[in-house]
Design a protein around this motif. Structure first.
Motif, PDB file in Angstrom:
ATOM      1  N   VAL A 161       0.838  -1.199   0.000  1.00 41.13           N
ATOM      2  CA  VAL A 161       0.000   0.000   0.000  1.00 41.13           C
ATOM      3  C   VAL A 161       0.876   1.253   0.000  1.00 41.13           C
ATOM      4  O   VAL A 161       0.623   2.202  -0.755  1.00 41.13           O
ATOM      5  CB  VAL A 161      -0.968   0.001   1.211  1.00 41.13           C
ATOM      6  CG1 VAL A 161      -1.686   1.340   1.329  1.00 41.13           C
ATOM      7  CG2 VAL A 161      -1.984  -1.125   1.082  1.00 41.13           C
ATOM      8  N   ALA A 162       1.923   1.244   0.831  1.00 40.94           N
ATOM      9  CA  ALA A 162       2.838   2.393   0.875  1.00 40.94           C
ATOM     10  C   ALA A 162       3.470   2.618  -0.497  1.00 40.94           C
ATOM     11  O   ALA A 162       3.600   3.744  -0.964  1.00 40.94           O
ATOM     12  CB  ALA A 162       3.923   2.162   1.929  1.00 40.94           C
ATOM     13  N   LEU A 207       2.314   1.721  -3.528  1.00 38.27           N
ATOM     14  CA  LEU A 207       1.337   2.245  -4.493  1.00 38.27           C
ATOM     15  C   LEU A 207       1.014   3.706  -4.209  1.00 38.27           C
ATOM     16  O   LEU A 207       0.926   4.523  -5.125  1.00 38.27           O
ATOM     17  CB  LEU A 207       0.057   1.402  -4.446  1.00 38.27           C
ATOM     18  CG  LEU A 207       0.169  -0.020  -4.990  1.00 38.27           C
ATOM     19  CD1 LEU A 207      -1.131  -0.773  -4.770  1.00 38.27           C
ATOM     20  CD2 LEU A 207       0.515   0.011  -6.477  1.00 38.27           C
ATOM     21  N   TRP A 208       0.846   4.015  -2.925  1.00 39.17           N
ATOM     22  CA  TRP A 208       0.461   5.380  -2.544  1.00 39.17           C
ATOM     23  C   TRP A 208       1.586   6.370  -2.830  1.00 39.17           C
ATOM     24  O   TRP A 208       1.344   7.533  -3.142  1.00 39.17           O
ATOM     25  CB  TRP A 208       0.059   5.401  -1.070  1.00 39.17           C
ATOM     26  CG  TRP A 208      -0.430   6.730  -0.587  1.00 39.17           C
ATOM     27  CD1 TRP A 208       0.144   7.506   0.371  1.00 39.17           C
ATOM     28  CD2 TRP A 208      -1.592   7.448  -1.026  1.00 39.17           C
ATOM     29  NE1 TRP A 208      -0.576   8.647   0.551  1.00 39.17           N
ATOM     30  CE2 TRP A 208      -1.645   8.651  -0.295  1.00 39.17           C
ATOM     31  CE3 TRP A 208      -2.582   7.184  -1.975  1.00 39.17           C
ATOM     32  CZ2 TRP A 208      -2.655   9.598  -0.485  1.00 39.17           C
ATOM     33  CZ3 TRP A 208      -3.580   8.133  -2.165  1.00 39.17           C
ATOM     34  CH2 TRP A 208      -3.620   9.305  -1.431  1.00 39.17           C
TER      35      TRP A 208
END
Lengths: 133, 119
Positions: free
Chosen positions: B80-81, B83-84
């Motif tokens: 997630v980190a 992609l974000w």
């Protein structure tokens, strides 16, 4: 037009970090609330209700900051600050009402004080990225 | 903490240092940082398998739901980190990765605490 500019503002630059930390807290608070609700809600309904409320607020704040919805972000972030201060203070004064800790108990000490610091950073960021006029 | 979590914590600290280095110098994350993150993620997959095997055995007193939630949560955080932060080519993008890496040892401690309820 202004909405579009707003979208860019709160989730870009340093806002990227703020939204990510909000996301982690939203995830942690939701997990905690789900766990408490499904396993032991009747033990301490009041603090566990607070956990659910906190989780919902964090999820909405994360979404609002990520998508640049400034008014909702301002409302939820302000509510968090009031929540963590009010619950933190009352968990110190009225320990009998808080047999089990909630996310906001003791000013969020169980989460490394992040619940106390994050809304202040969030409000500062909303102020920093405001559009004048 | 068990040996795997100690090794992963040390690796997380090293990757964090590399990321801080990039943030201070205001430069993009290089292959060293990227493969460090990949190595961490592989370690987290190993931890998940190892953790599932452990709770499948005798787990008296341990909250299985919470334990599995932390194992799976630890697995999600770096992707997630990544992609974000992908669309943020600045210090802030690297800082997102740094936050993700620094959260991991906290999760290891929580997993350790949850398992210490084992009787």
């Amino acid at each position: 037009m202004s909405e579009k500019a707003g979208r860019a503002a709160t989730s870009r630059g340093f806002g990227r970090v703020i939204v990510f930390v909000y996301g982690i807290l939203a995830f942690a608070a939701s997990g905690r609330a789900t766990f408490e609700l499904t396993t032991k809600f009747s033990d301490a309904p009041f603090p566990y209700s607070l956990s659910i409320l906190a989780a919902v607020i964090y999820v909405v704040a994360t979404w609002a900051l990520a998508t640049g919805r400034r008014r909702i972000a301002l409302a939820t972030v302000s509510f968090e600050l009031l929540g963590v201060l009010a619950v933190g203070l009352s968990s110190l004064l009225a320990t009998d009402k808080f047999p089990e800790a909630s996310v906001w108990s003791d000013f969020g000490a169980g989460y490394g004080w992040v619940p106390l610091v994050l809304p202040m950073v969030g409000l500062w960021w909303l102020y920093r990225t405001r559009r004048v006029g | 903490m068990n040996e795997l979590q100690v090794v992963l914590s040390v690796l997380a600290a090293l990757v964090a240092l590399v990321l801080v280095w990039h943030i201070v110098r205001d430069e993009q994350v290089t292959n060293v940082g990227f493969f460090g993150l990949v190595a961490l993620q592989v370690g987290l997959v190993v931890q998940l398998v190892w953790g599932v095997v452990r709770v499948a055995d005798n787990h008296d007193g341990v909250s299985v739901a919470a334990y599995l939630a932390y194992l799976i949560g630890a697995l999600l955080i770096l992707p997630v980190a990544f992609l974000w932060s992908a669309s943020e080519k600045s210090r802030s993008g690297t800082a997102v990765l740094l936050v993700g890496v620094l959260v991991l040892p906290v999760l290891f401690l929580r997993l350790h605490d949850l398992w210490s309820a084992h009787v």
